[in-house]
Design an enzyme around this catalytic site. Structure first.
Site, PDB file in Angstrom:
ATOM      1  CB  CYS A 115      -0.944   0.017   1.197  1.00  0.00           C
ATOM      2  SG  CYS A 115      -2.140  -1.314   1.171  1.00  0.00           S
ATOM      3  CG  HIS A 251      -3.138   3.992   2.324  1.00  0.00           C
ATOM      4  ND1 HIS A 251      -3.695   3.622   1.119  1.00  0.00           N
ATOM      5  CD2 HIS A 251      -2.980   2.858   3.029  1.00  0.00           C
ATOM      6  CE1 HIS A 251      -3.866   2.315   1.114  1.00  0.00           C
ATOM      7  NE2 HIS A 251      -3.450   1.827   2.256  1.00  0.00           N
ATOM      8  CG  ASN A 281      -6.519  -0.444   0.899  1.00  0.00           C
ATOM      9  OD1 ASN A 281      -5.817   0.005  -0.013  1.00  0.00           O
ATOM     10  ND2 ASN A 281      -6.033  -0.882   2.031  1.00  0.00           N
TER      11      ASN A 281
HETATM   12  N1  ACO Z   1     -18.804  -7.830   8.589  1.00  0.00           N
HETATM   13  C1  ACO Z   1     -19.330  -8.079   9.800  1.00  0.00           C
HETATM   14  N2  ACO Z   1     -18.597  -8.467  10.857  1.00  0.00           N
HETATM   15  C2  ACO Z   1     -17.280  -8.573  10.679  1.00  0.00           C
HETATM   16  C3  ACO Z   1     -16.651  -8.333   9.432  1.00  0.00           C
HETATM   17  C4  ACO Z   1     -17.468  -7.936   8.364  1.00  0.00           C
HETATM   18  N3  ACO Z   1     -16.994  -7.661   7.148  1.00  0.00           N
HETATM   19  N4  ACO Z   1     -15.319  -8.527   9.560  1.00  0.00           N
HETATM   20  C5  ACO Z   1     -15.101  -8.893  10.838  1.00  0.00           C
HETATM   21  N5  ACO Z   1     -16.289  -8.928  11.512  1.00  0.00           N
HETATM   22  C6  ACO Z   1     -16.522  -9.279  12.903  1.00  0.00           C
HETATM   23  C7  ACO Z   1     -15.462 -10.157  13.474  1.00  0.00           C
HETATM   24  O1  ACO Z   1     -15.676 -11.501  13.151  1.00  0.00           O
HETATM   25  C8  ACO Z   1     -15.621  -9.897  14.948  1.00  0.00           C
HETATM   26  O2  ACO Z   1     -16.710 -10.654  15.426  1.00  0.00           O
HETATM   27  P1  ACO Z   1     -16.665 -11.337  16.874  1.00  0.00           P
HETATM   28  O3  ACO Z   1     -16.516 -10.198  17.826  1.00  0.00           O
HETATM   29  O4  ACO Z   1     -17.966 -12.049  16.931  1.00  0.00           O
HETATM   30  O5  ACO Z   1     -15.449 -12.228  16.841  1.00  0.00           O
HETATM   31  C9  ACO Z   1     -16.027  -8.428  15.010  1.00  0.00           C
HETATM   32  O6  ACO Z   1     -16.491  -8.084  13.700  1.00  0.00           O
HETATM   33  C10 ACO Z   1     -14.874  -7.502  15.381  1.00  0.00           C
HETATM   34  O7  ACO Z   1     -13.745  -7.897  14.610  1.00  0.00           O
HETATM   35  P2  ACO Z   1     -12.438  -7.056  14.592  1.00  0.00           P
HETATM   36  O8  ACO Z   1     -11.479  -7.609  13.605  1.00  0.00           O
HETATM   37  O9  ACO Z   1     -11.963  -6.862  15.999  1.00  0.00           O
HETATM   38  O10 ACO Z   1     -13.023  -5.680  14.062  1.00  0.00           O
HETATM   39  P3  ACO Z   1     -12.343  -4.279  14.060  1.00  0.00           P
HETATM   40  O11 ACO Z   1     -13.158  -3.329  14.817  1.00  0.00           O
HETATM   41  O12 ACO Z   1     -10.875  -4.355  14.369  1.00  0.00           O
HETATM   42  O13 ACO Z   1     -12.489  -3.886  12.517  1.00  0.00           O
HETATM   43  C11 ACO Z   1     -11.100  -3.845  10.580  1.00  0.00           C
HETATM   44  C12 ACO Z   1     -11.887  -4.703  11.538  1.00  0.00           C
HETATM   45  C13 ACO Z   1     -12.078  -2.909   9.870  1.00  0.00           C
HETATM   46  C14 ACO Z   1     -10.415  -4.729   9.565  1.00  0.00           C
HETATM   47  C15 ACO Z   1     -10.081  -3.012  11.382  1.00  0.00           C
HETATM   48  O14 ACO Z   1      -9.295  -3.839  12.195  1.00  0.00           O
HETATM   49  C16 ACO Z   1      -9.173  -2.230  10.486  1.00  0.00           C
HETATM   50  O15 ACO Z   1      -9.574  -1.291   9.856  1.00  0.00           O
HETATM   51  N6  ACO Z   1      -7.889  -2.598  10.416  1.00  0.00           N
HETATM   52  C17 ACO Z   1      -6.965  -1.985   9.514  1.00  0.00           C
HETATM   53  C18 ACO Z   1      -6.995  -2.798   8.262  1.00  0.00           C
HETATM   54  C19 ACO Z   1      -6.611  -2.045   7.039  1.00  0.00           C
HETATM   55  O16 ACO Z   1      -6.920  -0.909   6.813  1.00  0.00           O
HETATM   56  N7  ACO Z   1      -5.922  -2.764   6.193  1.00  0.00           N
HETATM   57  C20 ACO Z   1      -5.571  -2.286   4.920  1.00  0.00           C
HETATM   58  C21 ACO Z   1      -4.189  -2.635   4.552  1.00  0.00           C
HETATM   59  S1  ACO Z   1      -3.026  -1.826   5.552  1.00  0.00           S
HETATM   60  C22 ACO Z   1      -3.316  -0.288   5.278  1.00  0.00           C
HETATM   61  O17 ACO Z   1      -3.601   0.024   4.187  1.00  0.00           O
HETATM   62  C23 ACO Z   1      -3.181   0.669   6.389  1.00  0.00           C
END
Ligand code: ACO
Length: 324
Positions: A115, A251, A281
């Site tokens: 990224c 980004h 993204n």
């Molecule tokens: N729809 C519904 N529920 C979901 C989904 C979805 N698409 N994905 C995960 N969940 C659920 C999980 O299973 C979990 O359920 P549980 O509590 O029953 O186990 C719950 O949601 C919470 O999961 P988390 O992974 O803790 O959710 P979080 O609040 O951390 O959000 C996310 C997830 C959006 C991926 C977040 O961690 C994030 O934004 N991380 C950064 C990722 C990113 O931007 N990556 C891109 C590449 S790197 C970069 O570019 C910076």
């Protein structure tokens, strides 16, 4: 020896036609529009058509940047393509783009910083132009992440989309460039984090392409600190600040990361360019898509100071300050 600066001549982008909304995804995996919008800010993404490759997207973005610059493809003697989703393991997809554009001189190569690829590619092209080795560069970010997603993994498949962006940079003598050009760039990598966001395949490991895997919470935990640190390095190197920049083009991964970074740096919300809702993204393509939107809708004007940042797999992270 005269000092050369890399000046932005043009910017362009391309998004594939097929639009996939959050509701479309909710029909395939256990997710909802509400969850995706609340956690990421993403509403829709574009997905490449069958047979449409990263090079096809890159060529479209490159042509749009050349048109914006008022240049012909033959004016370009360097292509740096940031991508993690090349058409083939080799040759470089940049070579395919070069051939499609009809360019037969100079050099073309791919750069892999996931990224952060666009800022790494911009910095690399800038360094080459400043030595005088090349005159005009196409810096392209193009990705077909849809091809490496596990479409059964709701934790990752909702986050990414396909697309391409391109910038034309020209090496100009400092006296003629005035204040314009790439002012500074700062690149960082810490490979200790390489297993937090990766693809579980590759030619030398599994002989397969593999799928994207991510520890989302871990990425999130590190993102804001890394982004703000490398931006503070850019400010310290130049004496610029949150007050002196006109635009922050971050980004486009996640609305929450963008907002938290801007808040920590005390960048006014009105200076932040956000387009992640429209394309998700798109990895290395993201910044250029956002730049293209902000340039064409009249926000970024000649003379504006634009702050860029990125963070991604590796981890890699980077910042750049560009006077338009
Ligand atoms: N729809 C519904 N529920 C979901 C989904 C979805 N698409 N994905 C995960 N969940 C659920 C999980 O299973 C979990 O359920 P549980 O509590 O029953 O186990 C719950 O949601 C919470 O999961 P988390 O992974 O803790 O959710 P979080 O609040 O951390 O959000 C996310 C997830 C959006 C991926 C977040 O961690 C994030 O934004 N991380 C950064 C990722 C990113 O931007 N990556 C891109 C590449 S790197 C970069 O570019 C910076």
């Amino acid at each position: 020896m005269s000092v050369i600066r890399s000046v932005v001549r043009g910017v362009g982008s391309y998004l594939p036609e097929r639009l996939v909304t959050n509701a479309d995804l909710a029909a395939e995996v256990d997710t909802s529009d509400e969850w995706i919008v609340q956690r990421t800010g993403i509403r829709e993404r574009h997905i490449a058509a069958d047979g449409q490759m990263t090079s096809d997207l890159g060529v479209r973005a490159a042509r749009s940047a050349l048109a914006d610059a008022g240049l012909e493809a033959s004016d370009i003697d360097l292509i740096v393509l940031a991508t993690s989703t090349p058409d083939q393991t080799f040759p470089a997809t940049a070579a395919t783009i070069q051939a499609e554009l009809g360019i037969t001189h100079g050099a073309a190569f791919d750069l892999q910083a996931v990224c952060s690829g666009f800022v790494f590619a911009l910095s690399t092209a800038d360094a080459h132009l400043r030595t005088g080795m090349f005159k005009r560069a196409l810096v392209i970010g193009a990705e077909t992440f849809s091809r490496i997603l596990d479409w059964t993994d709701r934790g990752t498949c909702v986050l990414f989309g396909d697309g391409a962006g391109a910038v034309v940079l020209e090496g100009v003598a400092a006296e003629a460039a005035g204040a314009r050009g790439v002012i500074t760039s700062h690149l960082r990598t810490d490979g200790r984090h390489r297993t937090k966001l990766y693809v579980d395949g590759g030619p030398s490991s599994t002989q397969t392409v593999g799928h994207l895997r991510m520890e989302g919470r871990e990425v999130f935990r590190h993102a804001v600190g890394m982004i703000t640190d490398v931006i503070e390095d850019a400010f310290a190197a130049t004496g610029e600040s949150a007050d002196t920049i006109q635009w922050f083009v971050p980004h486009q991964a996640n609305r929450r990361i963008i907002d938290a970074s801007a808040q920590k740096l005390q960048i006014a919300p009105g200076k932040v360019v956000t387009t992640v809702d429209r394309h998700g993204n798109t990895s290395a393509a993201y910044i250029k898509l956002a730049l293209d939107v902000a340039r064409k809708d009249g926000r970024i004007q000649d003379g504006d100071l634009v702050l860029l940042e990125a963070m991604g797999g590796g981890f890699t992270w980077a910042s750049a300050l560009v006077r338009w």
